[in-house]
Design an enzyme around this catalytic site. Sequence first.
Site, PDB file in Angstrom:
ATOM      1  N   LYS A  54       0.807  -0.826  -0.377  1.00 43.95           N
ATOM      2  CA  LYS A  54      -0.192  -0.165   0.123  1.00 43.95           C
ATOM      3  C   LYS A  54       1.309   1.080   0.271  1.00 43.95           C
ATOM      4  O   LYS A  54       0.256   2.053  -0.737  1.00 43.95           O
ATOM      5  CB  LYS A  54      -0.945   0.137   1.326  1.00 43.95           C
ATOM      6  CG  LYS A  54      -2.113  -1.072   0.966  1.00 43.95           C
ATOM      7  CD  LYS A  54      -3.075  -1.418   2.411  1.00 43.95           C
ATOM      8  CE  LYS A  54      -3.857  -2.356   2.213  1.00 43.95           C
ATOM      9  NZ  LYS A  54      -4.068  -2.411   3.467  1.00 43.95           N
ATOM     10  N   GLN A  98      -5.015  -1.270   9.843  1.00 42.54           N
ATOM     11  CA  GLN A  98      -4.633  -3.110   8.975  1.00 42.54           C
ATOM     12  C   GLN A  98      -5.137  -3.771  10.163  1.00 42.54           C
ATOM     13  O   GLN A  98      -5.060  -4.671  11.516  1.00 42.54           O
ATOM     14  CB  GLN A  98      -3.582  -3.218   8.999  1.00 42.54           C
ATOM     15  CG  GLN A  98      -2.879  -4.541   7.937  1.00 42.54           C
ATOM     16  CD  GLN A  98      -3.307  -4.042   6.533  1.00 42.54           C
ATOM     17  OE1 GLN A  98      -3.117  -3.580   6.095  1.00 42.54           O
ATOM     18  NE2 GLN A  98      -4.334  -5.694   5.965  1.00 42.54           N
ATOM     19  N   ASP A 121     -10.852   3.847   4.663  1.00 44.76           N
ATOM     20  CA  ASP A 121     -11.494   1.770   4.655  1.00 44.76           C
ATOM     21  C   ASP A 121     -12.990   1.915   4.238  1.00 44.76           C
ATOM     22  O   ASP A 121     -13.339   0.777   4.029  1.00 44.76           O
ATOM     23  CB  ASP A 121     -10.798   1.106   5.944  1.00 44.76           C
ATOM     24  CG  ASP A 121      -9.690   0.590   4.892  1.00 44.76           C
ATOM     25  OD1 ASP A 121      -9.527  -0.501   3.865  1.00 44.76           O
ATOM     26  OD2 ASP A 121      -9.118  -0.524   6.080  1.00 44.76           O
TER      27      ASP A 121
HETATM   28  N1  GUN Z   1      -6.840  -6.318   5.970  1.00 48.29           N
HETATM   29  C1  GUN Z   1      -7.233  -7.203   5.267  1.00 48.29           C
HETATM   30  N2  GUN Z   1      -8.491  -6.386   4.233  1.00 48.29           N
HETATM   31  C2  GUN Z   1      -8.324  -5.480   4.489  1.00 48.29           C
HETATM   32  C3  GUN Z   1      -8.541  -4.301   4.086  1.00 48.29           C
HETATM   33  O1  GUN Z   1      -9.419  -4.419   3.078  1.00 48.29           O
HETATM   34  N3  GUN Z   1      -7.857  -3.095   5.309  1.00 48.29           N
HETATM   35  C4  GUN Z   1      -7.763  -2.889   5.903  1.00 48.29           C
HETATM   36  N4  GUN Z   1      -7.319  -2.208   7.087  1.00 48.29           N
HETATM   37  N5  GUN Z   1      -7.041  -4.392   6.519  1.00 48.29           N
HETATM   38  C5  GUN Z   1      -7.821  -5.358   5.976  1.00 48.29           C
END
Ligand code: GUN
Length: 297
Positions: A54, A98, A121
């Site tokens: 990311k 995360q 998110d």
């Molecule tokens: N862990 C797995 N998928 C995601 C996501 O889309 N966002 C976040 N913050 N953590 C994740």
Amino acid sequence: MSAQVIDGKQLATTIDEETAAQVATFTHTTGITPCLAAVLVGEDPASQVYVRNKRKACEKVGLTSQLHRLPATTSEDELLTLIARLNAAAAVHGILVQLPLPRQIREARILDAVHPLKDVDCFHPENVGRLSQGRPRFLPCTPHGVQQILHRSGIPAAGREVVIVGRSEIVGKPLAMLLMAKDSPTCGPTAANATVTVAHSRTANLAQVTRRADILIAAIGQPKFITAEMIKPGAAVIDVGINRTAAGLCGDVDFEPACEVAGAITPVPRGVGPLTIAMLLINTLTAAHEQQASALG
Ligand code: GUN
């Protein structure tokens, strides 16, 4: 028949070029470089890879990023203190915590604490509520990525049968909302207006349900769960699963046999994953726009 294999990596590259141009315009006109703050608690190896990817993607489109790493023993209050600091930081536009979080931390308490204007998110109840009412602020990353894949691959959703297998808060539920909406702010009405069925682990006669789908979306988190017999000939199959098995990464769809039945299919890796990140970058730019607009009153 052999399905068209959709190249998610290529689609994400195209979208990132568009995002980079929009970021350049925003930065040029406002003097602000949008910034994503990623929060990583603990040492989960998959989460470390996701966060690294990311941050690299941010750099590629001209966004800045911060990484806040906390030990696996972090308390809920310590994490809330960091979130409060990031909420108040003018230079931070998007906050991504995360998941998964260590067991001692209640996920909902943390996600509810992220400022709704920085919630890239789209996990905050205010943003989920707005989405469900058809007036979204942010579009949830993975569901929006799926919608972009369909749209950019020339697969219409309007008036067609979509079956989503999986009812998670991150994928199944918000994807149903996007695809049954009257319109999509980014992809238009043809990419919405679907007849959506959400199936799950307690659905009776699952194969009968999935075989109705013109568009079948697998988001259950079980390797090779969707077999060729569960797919209607010619259907588009979107595989959201990322499962780590002894044989390596695999999706929720039994890929090779499915290719003999489906009309189009996304692989794992290089399918939905790259789109999820591309949508996160768009949301970070949106967050910067929103905060600037609210600062201007
Ligand atoms: N862990 C797995 N998928 C995601 C996501 O889309 N966002 C976040 N913050 N953590 C994740």
